[in-house]
Write a protein that holds these residues in place. Structure first.
Motif, short mmCIF file in Angstrom:
data_model
loop_
_atom_site.label_atom_id
_atom_site.label_comp_id
_atom_site.label_asym_id
_atom_site.label_seq_id
_atom_site.Cartn_x
_atom_site.Cartn_y
_atom_site.Cartn_z
N LEU A 3 0.84 -1.24 -0.04
CA LEU A 3 0.01 -0.03 -0.04
C LEU A 3 0.88 1.35 0.09
O LEU A 3 0.35 2.13 -0.74
N ARG A 4 2.09 1.11 0.73
CA ARG A 4 2.88 2.37 0.79
C ARG A 4 3.56 2.50 -0.58
O ARG A 4 3.71 3.76 -1.10
N LYS A 62 -2.12 -1.85 -5.06
CA LYS A 62 -3.51 -1.94 -4.09
C LYS A 62 -3.72 -3.40 -3.75
O LYS A 62 -3.18 -4.65 -4.15
N SER A 63 -3.91 -3.57 -2.22
CA SER A 63 -3.99 -4.82 -1.71
C SER A 63 -5.14 -4.63 -0.68
O SER A 63 -5.17 -3.22 -0.06
N PRO A 64 -6.10 -5.49 -0.04
CA PRO A 64 -7.01 -5.18 0.94
C PRO A 64 -6.12 -4.68 2.28
O PRO A 64 -5.11 -5.17 2.54
N ILE A 65 -6.77 -3.49 2.82
CA ILE A 65 -6.27 -3.03 4.16
C ILE A 65 -6.17 -3.72 5.28
O ILE A 65 -6.97 -4.38 5.59
N TYR A 103 -1.50 -3.58 -14.02
CA TYR A 103 -1.18 -3.50 -12.74
C TYR A 103 -0.01 -4.49 -12.32
O TYR A 103 0.93 -4.17 -11.39
N SER A 104 0.22 -5.54 -13.16
CA SER A 104 1.17 -6.42 -12.89
C SER A 104 2.58 -5.97 -13.04
O SER A 104 3.44 -6.09 -12.15
N ASN A 126 -10.27 -1.61 -11.47
CA ASN A 126 -9.17 -1.71 -10.57
C ASN A 126 -8.55 -2.89 -10.00
O ASN A 126 -9.59 -3.96 -9.71
N ILE A 127 -7.41 -3.21 -10.01
CA ILE A 127 -7.16 -4.66 -9.67
C ILE A 127 -6.47 -4.48 -8.27
O ILE A 127 -5.91 -3.67 -7.70
#
Length: 267
Positions: free
Chosen positions: A87-88, A92-95, A153-154, A182-183
């Motif tokens: 995330l930093r 994107k990944s779940p919070i 995204y990859s 969004n991925i």
């Protein structure tokens, strides 16, 4: 139990930690089970807010893993650390919400990771399977738009020095907003995140083999063309040969499983 909890400015850390302990997670209303094999992943009502949904992953440390966890972080902690670092870096990944682990003399037994629930429209696996079967669109989005979004995204993830190590379509979720795609990457406990070292082409290739496996060759080449447009290179014959080798490897594994399954049934 020990671990970590993400706390907002208006939340009390101790109360939130107590409300999210594994005992509370296991007794909360279960909404759906996403996986229950070596590990279990399921959705529950948020123990502290019934209007919200969270995802819980229980990592079951058994056998040799109970020993190896004595020398490296548990999967729960690795999910936590990797998610915040991704995330930093703008990937994107779940919070993350919390992780907990419990130790015995033999090492870490069970550990839990809690993150936000992503209300995904569909998974990349479902879309790529449809394209491999000849469909030109999925869930109202064109094949080109979805494939391009996943490829970009990859590539961005790799440019940010992150290797997923399990970049399958099932671990990439698609959310949509205002006709935009969004991925989000999930199941990131195995990811490698470098501080300074650049991701090599070989490392990129090993990730992408899993990602585009469900696509037929014309769509796979389209995916790789979009990836290399973002990467700044060209989809060469060397990459095509490697992807073909991966196809053969998976086909051989499936054939071997069928043979062994047949022998077990006869026995």
């Amino acid at each position: 139990w020990h671990g970590a909890v993400a706390v907002k400015p208006d939340e009390m850390a101790k109360a939130k930690a107590q409300g999210l302990l594994p005992e509370q997670l296991l007794s909360a209303t279960q909404l759906s089970v996403h996986r229950d094999q070596r590990n279990k992943v399921w959705s529950i009502e948020h123990p502290l807010n019934a209007d919200d949904t969270v995802v819980v992953k229980e990592n079951r440390a058994r056998g040799i893993k109970k020993f190896t966890y004595r020398f490296k972080a548990s999967k729960g902690q690795r999910h936590w650390d990797n998610a915040w670092e991704m995330l930093r870096r703008g990937v994107k990944s779940p919070i993350p919400i919390a992780y907990f682990e419990q130790t015995e003399n033999a090492g870490i037994t069970h550990n839990y990771y809690v993150c936000e629930y992503v209300d995904a429209a569909f998974s990349v696996r479902d879309a790529f399977t449809a394209f491999g079967e000849g469909q030109d669109s999925y869930q109202g989005f064109s094949k080109e738009k979805i494939i391009k979004a996943v490829a970009e995204y990859s590539c961005n993830m790799h440019d940010e020095k992150i290797i997923h190590h399990d970049l399958t379509g099932g671990n990439l979720l698609v959310t949509t907003e205002n006709d935009e795609i969004n991925i989000t990457a999930i199941d990131i406990g195995r990811a490698t995140i470098y501080l300074t070292k650049r991701v090599t082409e070989r490392e990129r290739l090993l990730d992408l083999m899993r990602c585009c496996y469900k696509l037929n060759w014309p769509n796979r080449e389209l995916f790789m063309d979009y990836y290399f447009d973002a990467y700044g290179g060209k989809f060469s014959q060397r990459w095509k040969t490697s992807l073909s080798y991966y196809d053969g490897k998976l086909k051989a594994k499936k054939k071997l499983k069928r043979i062994l399954k047949g022998k077990w049934k006869k026995a």
